[in-house]
Design an enzyme around this catalytic site. Structure first.
Site, PDB file in Angstrom:
ATOM      1  CD1 TRP A 291      -2.122  -2.070   1.929  1.00  0.00           C
ATOM      2  CD2 TRP A 291      -2.745  -1.363  -0.186  1.00  0.00           C
ATOM      3  NE1 TRP A 291      -2.919  -3.005   1.635  1.00  0.00           N
ATOM      4  CE2 TRP A 291      -3.507  -2.248  -0.013  1.00  0.00           C
ATOM      5  CE3 TRP A 291      -3.054  -1.601  -1.366  1.00  0.00           C
ATOM      6  CZ2 TRP A 291      -4.721  -3.017  -0.226  1.00  0.00           C
ATOM      7  CZ3 TRP A 291      -4.909  -1.536  -1.808  1.00  0.00           C
ATOM      8  CH2 TRP A 291      -4.797  -1.828  -1.506  1.00  0.00           C
TER       9      TRP A 291
ATOM     10  CG  ASP B  85      -2.847   4.322   4.122  1.00  0.00           C
ATOM     11  OD1 ASP B  85      -4.074   4.022   5.165  1.00  0.00           O
ATOM     12  OD2 ASP B  85      -2.983   3.901   3.129  1.00  0.00           O
TER      13      ASP B  85
ATOM     14  CE  LYS C 192      -8.898  -3.087   3.754  1.00  0.00           C
ATOM     15  NZ  LYS C 192      -7.512  -2.272   3.171  1.00  0.00           N
TER      16      LYS C 192
HETATM   17  C1  LIG Z   1      -6.808  -1.815   1.653  1.00  0.00           C
HETATM   18  C2  LIG Z   1      -5.730  -0.551   1.955  1.00  0.00           C
HETATM   19  C3  LIG Z   1      -5.997   0.186   1.581  1.00  0.00           C
HETATM   20  C4  LIG Z   1      -6.558   0.397  -0.060  1.00  0.00           C
HETATM   21  O1  LIG Z   1      -7.760   1.039   0.350  1.00  0.00           O
HETATM   22  P1  LIG Z   1      -8.662   1.085  -0.706  1.00  0.00           P
HETATM   23  O2  LIG Z   1     -10.951   1.281  -0.568  1.00  0.00           O
HETATM   24  O3  LIG Z   1      -9.257  -0.695  -1.323  1.00  0.00           O
HETATM   25  O4  LIG Z   1      -8.316   1.896  -2.237  1.00  0.00           O
HETATM   26  C5  LIG Z   1      -4.670   1.015   1.448  1.00  0.00           C
HETATM   27  N1  LIG Z   1      -4.044   1.319   2.080  1.00  0.00           N
HETATM   28  C6  LIG Z   1      -4.465   0.683   3.503  1.00  0.00           C
HETATM   29  C7  LIG Z   1      -3.131   0.233   4.752  1.00  0.00           C
HETATM   30  C8  LIG Z   1      -5.549  -0.879   3.437  1.00  0.00           C
HETATM   31  O5  LIG Z   1      -4.977  -1.156   3.968  1.00  0.00           O
END
Ligand SMILES: *Cc1c(COP(=O)(O)O)cnc(C)c1O
Length: 361
Positions: A106, A173, A197
């Site tokens: 990511w 993030d 998540k």
């Molecule tokens: C799942 C995830 C993403 C991507 O998320 P999307 O909503 O599918 O774009 C980005 N960063 C982390 C840390 C993730 O776990």
């Protein structure tokens, strides 16, 4: 309904488990929202009923993160991946550069998108060991426009325990560990998290940003990619993803009602400690992440003898466990212990591991 159905222990990495009571309230709102005799899905986002949802969701997100004046919370479409592009669009000057810490897939995608917009320096990386740790003791570049980190690396099961404190804006993030532990969020200037998540269903992304860092690039930004436009529109510049936002609100209410971050931090620690203790005790398994970087949210582990995988798979499936197959980049197993997962589910997995040991050790 849920009483007669067999309980499934849901360790899915994302979209992940949500509280049962939230799912029930969400499904009720699909039929009759706020006693309007209308579905949440068929009323105007400008109705006072939905405006109240949006206001409460924005306020509660900030409250749970411990952030006050100076920060704005907005809910956007496009997933966390959209933020890989919006962050540099809004913060990276054409003559400046951004500092990124590369802790996996990511972070790597965030770096790739930022490189399309301007200069990027990767100031630290754990790629040398297949991202099984989080880099430490790297220099903070005080002249960068911002630095970007990933608090929890969903795929590798690593988690940042200490955060950089810097004069330059720190962007994080937090997709897979938002609202999961006590963190001093005031050290961040921008936090983003895809809902699916640990917060709600897929389809919205929470962005919390310190307003004073915006508007400094001199760049013209398309309205939909401009944080300032969304803030001015009170997160309703265009039609927001109403359902994911509502369900995220229900989850935040659930969290607050039960004792907030303090409560969930304890609970998540209990769950993770229980599972890691078994991984360390049981000779048939080993954890893939360095011990002091282990994630409380995504626990990655392998079998010492991969040939026994079919046997282990059979056993956890029989115990109504779901979603622990590892990501293809790491292999083996990944148990995601998001907020809504009960301790009891972790105990079921641990019992299966003990049973497996009895049979095959
Ligand atoms: C799942 C995830 C993403 C991507 O998320 P999307 O909503 O599918 O774009 C980005 N960063 C982390 C840390 C993730 O776990």
């Amino acid at each position: 309904m849920t009483d007669v159905k067999k309980k499934v222990h849901n360790f899915s990495a994302g979209p992940g488990i949500l509280p049962q009571e939230v799912l029930k309230q969400a499904s009720e709102a699909c039929i009759d929202f706020d006693n309007l005799n209308l579905s949440l899905l068929e009323i105007s986002h400008r109705s006072k009923n939905f405006e109240a949802v949006m206001q409460e969701a924005r306020a509660l997100a900030k409250e749970l993160l411990g952030l006050g004046d100076g920060y704005q919370a907005i809910f956007l479409g496009g997933g966390a991946s959209m933020q890989f592009c919006m962050v540099p669009m809004n913060l990276l000057r054409s003559e400046g550069y951004a500092a990124y810490v590369n802790t996996g897939v990511w972070a790597g995608k965030a770096i790739k998108e930022a490189q399309m917009i301007g200069n990027v320096k990767v100031i630290a990386s754990s790629e040398d060991k297949k991202f099984n740790y989080v880099p430490r003791n790297y220099p903070i570049h005080g002249d960068a426009d911002y630095m970007h980190i990933t608090s929890n690396n969903t795929i590798y099961g690593t988690q940042m325990k200490n955060f950089p404190i810097s004069r330059i804006p720190v962007v994080c993030d937090m997709s897979s560990d938002i609202f999961s532990r006590k963190i001093d969020c005031k050290n961040f200037d921008l936090i983003y998290a895809g809902a699916q998540k640990n917060m709600g269903p897929a389809g919205c992304t929470l962005v919390v940003v310190k307003e004073s860092i915006l508007g400094k690039t001199g760049r013209k930004i398309s309205s939909m990619l401009d944080y300032k436009v969304h803030i001015k529109g009170e997160s309703m510049y265009n039609t927001p993803p109403v359902f994911p936002i509502y369900v995220s609100l229900l989850t935040m209410r659930w969290l607050k009602k039960n004792g907030g971050i303090e409560w969930i931090d304890k609970k998540n620690n209990q769950k993770a400690n229980l599972l890691y203790a078994e991984i360390d005790r049981n000779n048939l398994f080993f954890g893939t992440a360095e011990k002091d970087c282990r994630s409380m949210m995504n626990v990655t582990f392998l079998l010492n003898n991969p040939e026994l995988e079919p046997e282990f798979d059979k056993m956890w499936k029989e115990a109504s466990i779901s979603g622990i197959r590892g990501h293809r980049d790491v292999g083996g197993y990944r148990a995601s212990l998001y907020n809504a997962l009960p301790l009891e589910s972790v105990q079921v997995l641990v019992d299966v591991m003990k049973e497996f040991e009895k049979k095959f050790a």
